[in-house]
Motif scaffolding. Structure first.
Motif, PDB file in Angstrom:
ATOM      1  N   ILE A  32       0.839  -1.202   0.000  1.00 38.15           N
ATOM      2  CA  ILE A  32       0.000   0.000   0.000  1.00 38.15           C
ATOM      3  C   ILE A  32       0.869   1.245   0.000  1.00 38.15           C
ATOM      4  N   ASN A  33       1.948   1.236   0.796  1.00 38.97           N
ATOM      5  CA  ASN A  33       2.865   2.383   0.816  1.00 38.97           C
ATOM      6  C   ASN A  33       3.542   2.569  -0.536  1.00 38.97           C
ATOM      7  N   GLN A  34       3.958   1.460  -1.147  1.00 38.70           N
ATOM      8  CA  GLN A  34       4.595   1.541  -2.467  1.00 38.70           C
ATOM      9  C   GLN A  34       3.626   2.115  -3.498  1.00 38.70           C
ATOM     10  N   ALA A  35       2.378   1.675  -3.441  1.00 37.33           N
ATOM     11  CA  ALA A  35       1.375   2.170  -4.383  1.00 37.33           C
ATOM     12  C   ALA A  35       1.095   3.649  -4.167  1.00 37.33           C
ATOM     13  N   ASN A  36       0.990   4.060  -2.925  1.00 36.94           N
ATOM     14  CA  ASN A  36       0.720   5.474  -2.632  1.00 36.94           C
ATOM     15  C   ASN A  36       1.827   6.373  -3.164  1.00 36.94           C
ATOM     16  N   ILE A  37       3.074   5.920  -3.021  1.00 32.54           N
ATOM     17  CA  ILE A  37       4.205   6.708  -3.521  1.00 32.54           C
ATOM     18  C   ILE A  37       4.192   6.748  -5.047  1.00 32.54           C
ATOM     19  N   ALA A  38       4.000   5.590  -5.669  1.00 32.69           N
ATOM     20  CA  ALA A  38       4.037   5.513  -7.136  1.00 32.69           C
ATOM     21  C   ALA A  38       2.887   6.280  -7.771  1.00 32.69           C
ATOM     22  N   ARG A  39       1.746   6.374  -7.077  1.00 30.45           N
ATOM     23  CA  ARG A  39       0.555   7.008  -7.648  1.00 30.45           C
ATOM     24  C   ARG A  39       0.432   8.487  -7.288  1.00 30.45           C
ATOM     25  N   THR A  40       1.440   9.052  -6.630  1.00 29.56           N
ATOM     26  CA  THR A  40       1.414  10.477  -6.279  1.00 29.56           C
ATOM     27  C   THR A  40       1.865  11.300  -7.478  1.00 29.56           C
ATOM     28  N   MET A  97     -14.026  -2.442   0.406  1.00 26.77           N
ATOM     29  CA  MET A  97     -12.839  -3.015  -0.211  1.00 26.77           C
ATOM     30  C   MET A  97     -12.350  -2.101  -1.337  1.00 26.77           C
ATOM     31  N   GLN A  98     -11.040  -1.832  -1.330  1.00 27.59           N
ATOM     32  CA  GLN A  98     -10.437  -0.939  -2.313  1.00 27.59           C
ATOM     33  C   GLN A  98      -9.254  -1.625  -2.987  1.00 27.59           C
ATOM     34  N   ASP A  99      -9.056  -1.300  -4.272  1.00 32.35           N
ATOM     35  CA  ASP A  99      -7.874  -1.796  -4.979  1.00 32.35           C
ATOM     36  C   ASP A  99      -6.650  -0.998  -4.562  1.00 32.35           C
ATOM     37  N   VAL A 100      -5.595  -1.695  -4.194  1.00 25.81           N
ATOM     38  CA  VAL A 100      -4.364  -1.024  -3.756  1.00 25.81           C
ATOM     39  C   VAL A 100      -3.827  -0.097  -4.843  1.00 25.81           C
ATOM     40  N   TYR A 155      -5.417  -4.496 -11.506  1.00 25.81           N
ATOM     41  CA  TYR A 155      -6.292  -5.568 -11.982  1.00 25.81           C
ATOM     42  C   TYR A 155      -7.473  -5.013 -12.771  1.00 25.81           C
ATOM     43  N   THR A 156      -8.028  -3.879 -12.319  1.00 26.05           N
ATOM     44  CA  THR A 156      -9.175  -3.292 -13.018  1.00 26.05           C
ATOM     45  C   THR A 156      -8.803  -2.875 -14.440  1.00 26.05           C
ATOM     46  N   VAL A 157      -7.570  -2.426 -14.636  1.00 28.16           N
ATOM     47  CA  VAL A 157      -7.104  -2.031 -15.968  1.00 28.16           C
ATOM     48  C   VAL A 157      -6.830  -3.269 -16.817  1.00 28.16           C
ATOM     49  N   PHE A 158      -6.145  -4.242 -16.231  1.00 23.76           N
ATOM     50  CA  PHE A 158      -5.831  -5.487 -16.949  1.00 23.76           C
ATOM     51  C   PHE A 158      -7.108  -6.150 -17.459  1.00 23.76           C
ATOM     52  N   LYS A 159      -8.149  -6.138 -16.638  1.00 22.85           N
ATOM     53  CA  LYS A 159      -9.417  -6.767 -17.017  1.00 22.85           C
ATOM     54  C   LYS A 159     -10.030  -6.080 -18.236  1.00 22.85           C
ATOM     55  N   LYS A 217      -3.007  -6.985  -8.041  1.00 18.31           N
ATOM     56  CA  LYS A 217      -4.293  -7.579  -7.702  1.00 18.31           C
ATOM     57  C   LYS A 217      -4.718  -7.333  -6.255  1.00 18.31           C
ATOM     58  N   SER A 218      -3.851  -6.764  -5.443  1.00 14.83           N
ATOM     59  CA  SER A 218      -4.135  -6.651  -4.011  1.00 14.83           C
ATOM     60  C   SER A 218      -5.283  -5.687  -3.726  1.00 14.83           C
ATOM     61  N   ILE A 219      -6.055  -6.023  -2.701  1.00 16.52           N
ATOM     62  CA  ILE A 219      -7.123  -5.154  -2.218  1.00 16.52           C
ATOM     63  C   ILE A 219      -6.993  -5.000  -0.713  1.00 16.52           C
ATOM     64  N   TYR A 220      -7.641  -3.987  -0.176  1.00 16.58           N
ATOM     65  CA  TYR A 220      -7.620  -3.775   1.273  1.00 16.58           C
ATOM     66  C   TYR A 220      -8.954  -3.176   1.703  1.00 16.58           C
ATOM     67  N   GLN A 221      -9.212  -3.210   2.984  1.00 14.28           N
ATOM     68  CA  GLN A 221     -10.453  -2.668   3.534  1.00 14.28           C
ATOM     69  C   GLN A 221     -10.192  -1.290   4.111  1.00 14.28           C
ATOM     70  N   ASP A 222     -10.930  -0.278   3.638  1.00 15.64           N
ATOM     71  CA  ASP A 222     -10.710   1.082   4.130  1.00 15.64           C
ATOM     72  C   ASP A 222     -11.404   1.295   5.475  1.00 15.64           C
ATOM     73  N   ALA A 223     -11.301   2.527   5.981  1.00 21.84           N
ATOM     74  CA  ALA A 223     -11.837   2.834   7.304  1.00 21.84           C
ATOM     75  C   ALA A 223     -13.347   2.664   7.386  1.00 21.84           C
ATOM     76  N   ASP A 224     -14.016   2.736   6.252  1.00 25.30           N
ATOM     77  CA  ASP A 224     -15.477   2.581   6.224  1.00 25.30           C
ATOM     78  C   ASP A 224     -15.905   1.132   5.974  1.00 25.30           C
ATOM     79  N   GLY A 225     -14.925   0.245   5.892  1.00 27.99           N
ATOM     80  CA  GLY A 225     -15.246  -1.162   5.677  1.00 27.99           C
ATOM     81  C   GLY A 225     -15.417  -1.550   4.225  1.00 27.99           C
TER      82      GLY A 225
END
Length: 248
Positions: free
Chosen positions: A59-67, A172-175, A120-124, A162-170
């Motif tokens: 998640i940290n790697q993605a946040n940095i790369a997507r800034t 599911m989000q794509d990393v 994953y959403t783009v690959f699909k 492909k990784s996903i995580y659960q945000d503060a509101d519960g």
């Protein structure tokens, strides 16, 4: 006599410690021992804790790369409407776009990118894109794979996030969201390096590591700590290209 100077310029960074403990209530250990002596809940707890730490790192790697602010104006773009790769009307052209993005990196660092990360959403969406399907219709291949995309894009490594995580509101989000990253990355030993590279993940040798197990009487459980000491950084943003909102 022409002289070529070989050296390195570094940027300061600090490793960050991340620790989490897998918890096994004492009654679970007792039940496992009675029902199936071969079950090792401690190993499961350690693996679970390690998986959480590794997911946090991604998640940290993605946040940095997507800034977007990390990249120069020439090394980023935002797609919208018919330019997005999810638009099949005939306007969007992922392969042509990627060729243009590759040229930008080459013009900045003298090297073509060797890696493209596709969420994953783009690959699909790419797997069903008419222009991509048209390019492979005589190959005998029935589906679009990362290997096929590597050939079409002429990029060595096609990685699908492909990784996903659960945000503060519960929810599911794509990393990696919907953002594509192209990059030239060099993971050779330091002695062989001299070319610019997009980024590194600095990690303390031997980490992540499992620490000594201990019993916590307050929660009546055994705790299995796992710790990582790591810092992802972008070393050369000119060796990367960010495509924001590649699909709708």
């Amino acid at each position: 006599v022409a002289l070529a100077q070989f050296g390195y310029v570094g940027k300061p960074y600090a490793l960050t410690d991340h620790s989490i403990s897998g918890l096994v209530p004492i009654e679970h250990l007792q039940e496992a021992a009675n029902q199936a002596p071969g079950i090792n809940l401690g190993t499961g707890a350690v693996n679970f804790a390690r998986d959480i730490i590794l997911k946090s790192l991604e998640i940290n790697q993605a946040n940095i790369a997507r800034t977007a602010a990390t990249y120069a104006a020439s090394n980023k773009t935002t797609l919208s409407g018919t330019s997005q790769w999810s638009d099949y009307s005939g306007t969007s052209d992922p392969v042509s776009n990627v060729e243009d993005y590759k040229d930008v990196i080459r013009s900045k660092v003298g090297l073509l990118p060797n890696t493209i990360l596709l969420p994953y959403t783009v690959f699909k969406k790419l797997k069903s894109h008419p222009k991509i399907l048209d390019r492979i219709k005589y190959t005998g291949r029935e589906s679009v794979t990362t290997e096929i995309l590597a050939g079409l894009f002429e990029i060595e490594n096609v990685v699908v996030g492909k990784s996903i995580y659960q945000d503060a509101d519960g929810n599911m989000q794509d990393v990696w969201g919907k953002d594509v990253v192209l990059a030239y990355t060099d993971t050779s030993p330091v002695a062989n390096m001299g070319a610019p590279t997009y980024g590194y993940t600095y990690q303390l040798s031997g980490y992540p590591v499992s620490e000594a197990t201990y019993y916590d009487g307050d929660v009546k459980s055994w705790l299995y700590p796992c710790t990582d000491s790591v810092s992802p950084v972008i070393a050369g943003a000119d060796a990367g290209f960010l495509v924001t909102n590649a699909v709708a």
